[in-house]
Scaffold this active site. Structure first.
Site, PDB file in Angstrom:
ATOM      1  N   LYS A  44      28.303   9.867 -11.920  1.00 15.41           N
ATOM      2  CA  LYS A  44      27.347  11.141 -12.416  1.00 15.41           C
ATOM      3  C   LYS A  44      26.516  11.428 -11.021  1.00 15.41           C
ATOM      4  O   LYS A  44      26.689  10.489 -10.092  1.00 15.41           O
ATOM      5  CB  LYS A  44      26.082  10.581 -13.314  1.00 15.41           C
ATOM      6  CG  LYS A  44      25.515   9.580 -12.647  1.00 15.41           C
ATOM      7  CD  LYS A  44      24.516   8.640 -13.904  1.00 15.41           C
ATOM      8  CE  LYS A  44      23.960   7.716 -13.208  1.00 15.41           C
ATOM      9  NZ  LYS A  44      23.238   6.755 -14.621  1.00 15.41           N
ATOM     10  N   ARG A 142      14.546   4.337 -23.308  1.00 12.89           N
ATOM     11  CA  ARG A 142      14.720   5.653 -22.931  1.00 12.89           C
ATOM     12  C   ARG A 142      15.888   6.294 -24.010  1.00 12.89           C
ATOM     13  O   ARG A 142      15.468   6.385 -24.962  1.00 12.89           O
ATOM     14  CB  ARG A 142      15.580   5.373 -21.552  1.00 12.89           C
ATOM     15  CG  ARG A 142      15.506   6.649 -20.614  1.00 12.89           C
ATOM     16  CD  ARG A 142      16.194   6.110 -19.272  1.00 12.89           C
ATOM     17  NE  ARG A 142      17.462   5.938 -19.327  1.00 12.89           N
ATOM     18  CZ  ARG A 142      18.291   5.614 -18.306  1.00 12.89           C
ATOM     19  NH1 ARG A 142      17.758   5.619 -16.950  1.00 12.89           N
ATOM     20  NH2 ARG A 142      19.629   5.394 -18.077  1.00 12.89           N
ATOM     21  N   TYR A 276       5.052  15.542  14.327  1.00 12.92           N
ATOM     22  CA  TYR A 276       3.728  15.982  13.418  1.00 12.92           C
ATOM     23  C   TYR A 276       2.939  14.924  13.444  1.00 12.92           C
ATOM     24  O   TYR A 276       3.094  13.857  13.170  1.00 12.92           O
ATOM     25  CB  TYR A 276       4.211  16.592  12.319  1.00 12.92           C
ATOM     26  CG  TYR A 276       5.074  17.870  12.389  1.00 12.92           C
ATOM     27  CD1 TYR A 276       4.608  18.990  13.114  1.00 12.92           C
ATOM     28  CD2 TYR A 276       6.211  17.952  11.661  1.00 12.92           C
ATOM     29  CE1 TYR A 276       5.216  20.196  13.161  1.00 12.92           C
ATOM     30  CE2 TYR A 276       7.095  19.281  11.683  1.00 12.92           C
ATOM     31  CZ  TYR A 276       6.334  20.197  12.485  1.00 12.92           C
ATOM     32  OH  TYR A 276       7.176  21.642  12.370  1.00 12.92           O
ATOM     33  N   MET A 324      11.556  18.527   8.566  1.00 17.84           N
ATOM     34  CA  MET A 324      12.315  19.332   7.698  1.00 17.84           C
ATOM     35  C   MET A 324      14.031  19.115   8.354  1.00 17.84           C
ATOM     36  O   MET A 324      14.929  18.834   7.653  1.00 17.84           O
ATOM     37  CB  MET A 324      11.927  20.593   7.564  1.00 17.84           C
ATOM     38  CG  MET A 324      12.886  21.193   6.414  1.00 17.84           C
ATOM     39  SD  MET A 324      12.401  22.849   6.120  1.00 17.84           S
ATOM     40  CE  MET A 324      10.821  22.725   5.383  1.00 17.84           C
TER      41      MET A 324
HETATM   42  C1  LIG Z   1      23.727   5.405 -14.420  1.00 22.88           C
HETATM   43  C2  LIG Z   1      24.099   4.447 -15.439  1.00 22.88           C
HETATM   44  C3  LIG Z   1      24.904   3.435 -15.142  1.00 22.88           C
HETATM   45  C4  LIG Z   1      25.242   2.855 -14.013  1.00 22.88           C
HETATM   46  O1  LIG Z   1      24.165   2.260 -13.458  1.00 22.88           O
HETATM   47  P1  LIG Z   1      24.266   1.220 -12.210  1.00 22.88           P
HETATM   48  O2  LIG Z   1      23.296   0.485 -11.983  1.00 22.88           O
HETATM   49  O3  LIG Z   1      24.403   2.206 -11.051  1.00 22.88           O
HETATM   50  O4  LIG Z   1      25.531   0.479 -12.227  1.00 22.88           O
HETATM   51  C5  LIG Z   1      25.484   3.081 -16.392  1.00 22.88           C
HETATM   52  N1  LIG Z   1      24.897   3.101 -17.563  1.00 22.88           N
HETATM   53  C6  LIG Z   1      24.294   4.193 -17.809  1.00 22.88           C
HETATM   54  C7  LIG Z   1      23.959   4.709 -19.115  1.00 22.88           C
HETATM   55  C8  LIG Z   1      23.723   4.861 -16.722  1.00 22.88           C
HETATM   56  O5  LIG Z   1      22.820   6.035 -16.814  1.00 22.88           O
END
Ligand SMILES: *Cc1c(COP(=O)(O)O)cnc(C)c1O
Length: 389
Positions: A44, A142, A276, A324
């Site tokens: 992802k 979550r 800056y 930036m």
């Molecule tokens: C992002 C994610 C993972 C991977 O987590 P890592 O800590 O990067 O291995 C696994 N499962 C779900 C549901 C996630 O959202």
């Protein structure tokens, strides 16, 4: 499966080098460590900033059984790039195009009966069975059904399975505190997950693949690996438990190197304010190197005056505020010249800094460092196979 690299014109100002051989090695290491559990490599968020499609391809080559993504769009992008293996996505919104998921043979996740209803609706409208996984919330609060809502979701799923509208391919959950192996929530979540599986069993349903572990869980909680582990960060060679084990101790090699060339050097006098706000003031006459990357390229402002960089092979610290487009480094008497190499972070060989060190300096996690870097860095994948190149 291939992806155009960033357009190349002129000299390389700054680049992200993604070592796909390192990724393949990490994937093999994780697969070996976690066997007989199968391995899902999580790609992802553009492969945690490494490039989703090339990473996905290399992961498959190295034996990833599954690919995992958050959104359906990401899953469909994998299919568009030619990936044909099992893919799971897990973050739908109302109105999600579940027919497209079915069309693309992507496994989707239901957290609630409302989501299940949409998935079943798509299956009825289209004909055929949707590939479905269920997520139970075991304590992260979550996604996923709470323990209170779980029996209803399971019962509704059983009805849909019996009506041949869905195929249940997995039942899963996600750890909240696996980066802290001693945290009591880990044990509590394992128990809650086992209880959720009993509900599935009592409903007479085959859960399909059972999975609970992210990278940290996969590497520290062998008893929780079940049928499949979902590894994101560790696949990219970074430690998911940095307070306990380094990536090196885990046998992992960081995949991404962020490098740039020095654009300019100059001599400044003692007492010169750098960048800056003049938050950094030189103690003596010194050489300042200008590095042409900044927060517009995802270099965190929190790295100002604290993050490590390697300039011309010598380890230094960002001097003053990250701008930036650029940042400055006080290199003292070192004979640095325009064009010399600057490594922000990489595999950590030769004393070079790592994304984990940037994370610590910036008060964040290595996930965020690699995922947010980008902007005008040119991304280049090394060790593509013949087919990709
Ligand atoms: C992002 C994610 C993972 C991977 O987590 P890592 O800590 O990067 O291995 C696994 N499962 C779900 C549901 C996630 O959202």
């Amino acid at each position: 499966m291939s992806e155009p690299e960033s357009p190349a014109s002129g000299p390389v100002r700054a680049e992200l080098v993604v070592d796909l051989d390192a990724l393949r090695r990490n994937v093999r290491t994780l697969a070996d460590t976690c066997a007989p559990a199968a391995l899902m490599v999580v790609v992802k968020a553009d492969g945690y900033g490494h490039g989703m499609v090339p990473v996905a391809r290399a992961a498959r080559e190295a034996g990833a059984d599954w690919l995992g993504v958050a959104t359906l769009d990401e899953a469909l992008a994998l299919r568009a790039a030619g990936d044909t293996g099992p893919v799971l996505c897990w973050l739908g919104v109302p109105g999600e195009d579940y027919a497209a998921a079915m069309e693309a043979d992507v496994d989707v996740t239901a957290y609630s009966t409302a989501e299940l209803d949409e998935i079943v609706g798509a299956a009825r409208a289209r004909g055929g069975r949707a590939r479905l996984q269920l997520k139970v919330d075991t304590g992260l609060s979550r996604g996923g059904a709470t323990a209170a809502d779980w029996p209803d979701l399971v019962a509704a799923t059983r009805d849909a399975v019996e009506a041949d509208e869905v195929e249940l391919t997995g039942v899963w959950s996600h750890f909240a505190c696996a980066d802290d192996p001693d945290h009591p929530a880990n044990e509590a979540q394992e128990q809650a997950y086992a209880a959720a599986l009993r509900v599935v069993d009592e409903a007479g349903l085959d859960p399909g693949l059972r999975h609970l572990c992210n990278s940290a869980g996969a590497l520290t909680r062998p008893q929780a690996r079940y049928d499949l582990v979902r590894c994101g960060l560790a696949s990219y060679g970074l430690s998911p438990v940095p307070e306990h084990r380094t990536s090196e101790e885990l046998g992992l090699v960081p995949v991404m190197t962020a490098r740039a060339q020095v654009a300019l050097t100059k001599q400044v006098h003692a007492g010169a304010g750098l960048s800056y706000g003049h938050t950094y003031v030189t103690e003596r006459e010194t050489t300042v190197a200008l590095v042409p990357v900044g927060y517009g390229d995802g270099v965190p402002v929190h790295g100002s005056s604290v993050a490590p960089v390697q300039v011309g092979g010598v380890r230094r610290t960002v001097s003053g505020r990250v701008c930036m487009d650029q940042l400055l480094v006080d290199v003292g008497d070192q004979p640095v010249a325009a064009g010399d190499e600057v490594v922000l972070f990489g595999a950590g060989a030769d004393g070079g800094p790592t994304a984990q060190e940037w994370a610590e300096a910036c008060g964040t996690i290595s996930y965020e460092i690699v995922t947010r870097i980008g902007g005008r860095f040119r991304r280049r994948h090394e060790h593509l196979t013949q087919e990709d190149a």
